[in-house]
Write a protein that holds these residues in place. Structure first.
Motif, short mmCIF file in Angstrom:
data_model
loop_
_atom_site.label_atom_id
_atom_site.label_comp_id
_atom_site.label_asym_id
_atom_site.label_seq_id
_atom_site.Cartn_x
_atom_site.Cartn_y
_atom_site.Cartn_z
N PRO A 23 17.95 -7.63 -22.09
CA PRO A 23 16.31 -7.58 -22.63
C PRO A 23 15.22 -8.04 -21.70
O PRO A 23 14.38 -7.47 -21.38
N ALA A 24 15.65 -9.29 -21.29
CA ALA A 24 14.80 -10.01 -20.29
C ALA A 24 14.61 -9.65 -18.91
O ALA A 24 13.40 -9.22 -18.51
N ALA A 25 15.80 -9.23 -18.46
CA ALA A 25 15.69 -8.49 -17.15
C ALA A 25 15.19 -7.08 -17.31
O ALA A 25 14.32 -6.59 -16.53
N ASN A 26 15.16 -6.22 -18.40
CA ASN A 26 14.84 -4.94 -18.54
C ASN A 26 13.16 -5.08 -18.66
O ASN A 26 12.20 -4.30 -18.13
N GLU A 27 12.62 -6.14 -19.32
CA GLU A 27 11.15 -6.30 -19.43
C GLU A 27 10.63 -6.73 -18.22
O GLU A 27 9.55 -6.18 -17.95
N GLU A 28 11.04 -7.58 -17.48
CA GLU A 28 10.68 -7.76 -16.14
C GLU A 28 10.66 -6.48 -15.09
O GLU A 28 9.59 -6.31 -14.52
N MET A 29 11.72 -5.94 -15.35
CA MET A 29 11.81 -4.55 -14.57
C MET A 29 10.72 -3.48 -15.10
O MET A 29 10.03 -3.05 -13.98
N ALA A 30 10.51 -3.33 -16.14
CA ALA A 30 9.64 -2.34 -16.83
C ALA A 30 8.16 -2.88 -16.38
O ALA A 30 7.03 -2.25 -15.95
N ARG A 31 7.66 -4.09 -16.55
CA ARG A 31 6.37 -4.85 -16.33
C ARG A 31 6.36 -4.62 -14.66
O ARG A 31 5.01 -4.34 -14.31
N THR A 32 7.07 -4.60 -14.05
CA THR A 32 7.04 -4.72 -12.39
C THR A 32 6.78 -3.14 -12.14
O THR A 32 5.90 -2.80 -11.23
N ILE A 33 7.24 -2.34 -12.91
CA ILE A 33 7.06 -0.76 -12.51
C ILE A 33 5.42 -0.43 -13.22
O ILE A 33 4.96 0.09 -12.16
N ILE A 34 5.11 -1.23 -14.20
CA ILE A 34 3.84 -0.65 -14.87
C ILE A 34 2.72 -1.20 -13.93
O ILE A 34 1.77 -0.84 -13.51
N GLU A 35 3.12 -2.64 -13.28
CA GLU A 35 2.02 -3.25 -12.28
C GLU A 35 1.89 -2.63 -11.16
O GLU A 35 0.88 -2.47 -10.54
N GLU A 36 3.25 -2.02 -10.60
CA GLU A 36 2.93 -1.17 -9.28
C GLU A 36 2.02 0.18 -9.51
O GLU A 36 1.19 0.31 -8.76
N TYR A 37 2.33 0.88 -10.51
CA TYR A 37 1.57 2.23 -10.71
C TYR A 37 -0.03 1.80 -11.04
O TYR A 37 -0.78 2.50 -10.74
N ALA A 38 -0.16 0.60 -11.70
CA ALA A 38 -1.35 0.21 -11.90
C ALA A 38 -2.14 -0.07 -10.75
O ALA A 38 -3.38 0.24 -10.54
N ARG A 39 -1.57 -0.83 -9.78
CA ARG A 39 -2.21 -0.99 -8.59
C ARG A 39 -2.51 -0.01 -7.57
O ARG A 39 -3.24 0.09 -6.95
N PHE A 40 -1.84 1.12 -7.73
CA PHE A 40 -2.08 2.37 -7.15
C PHE A 40 -3.23 3.23 -7.98
O PHE A 40 -3.42 4.04 -7.22
#
Length: 83
Positions: A23-40
């Motif tokens: 779950p911790a790795a999945n949360e980190e992966m999700a947040r990274t994806i979210i941040e990347e799309y937000a920055r775009f």
């Protein structure tokens, strides 16, 4: 130059990887994806659609594993507030 022949040992073949059962790795992966799309510049609603759509395999697996409310919370916490 492209070749017409298929090679079974081609190192550039797209390969799917299973999602970690952590779950911790999945949360980190999700947040990274979210941040990347937000920055775009994608708004929160569009980012949520990436998770809701089964067309996007990884984000949809995260959505199914953690649920809508958790994904919404991560989107809210991981994207900058617009003024």
């Amino acid at each position: 130059m492209p070749k017409d022949e298929f090679e079974f040992d081609d190192p550039n073949v797209l390969v799917g990887m299973p999602m970690p059962d952590d779950p911790a790795a999945n949360e980190e992966m999700a947040r990274t994806i979210i941040e990347e799309y937000a920055r775009f510049g994608h708004p929160k609603e569009e980012i949520l659609k990436l998770f809701e759509s089964p067309f996007y395999l990884i984000t949809h697996q995260l959505y199914k594993a953690h649920g809508r409310e958790t994904i919404l919370r991560w989107i809210h916490e991981s994207t900058p507030k617009r003024e």
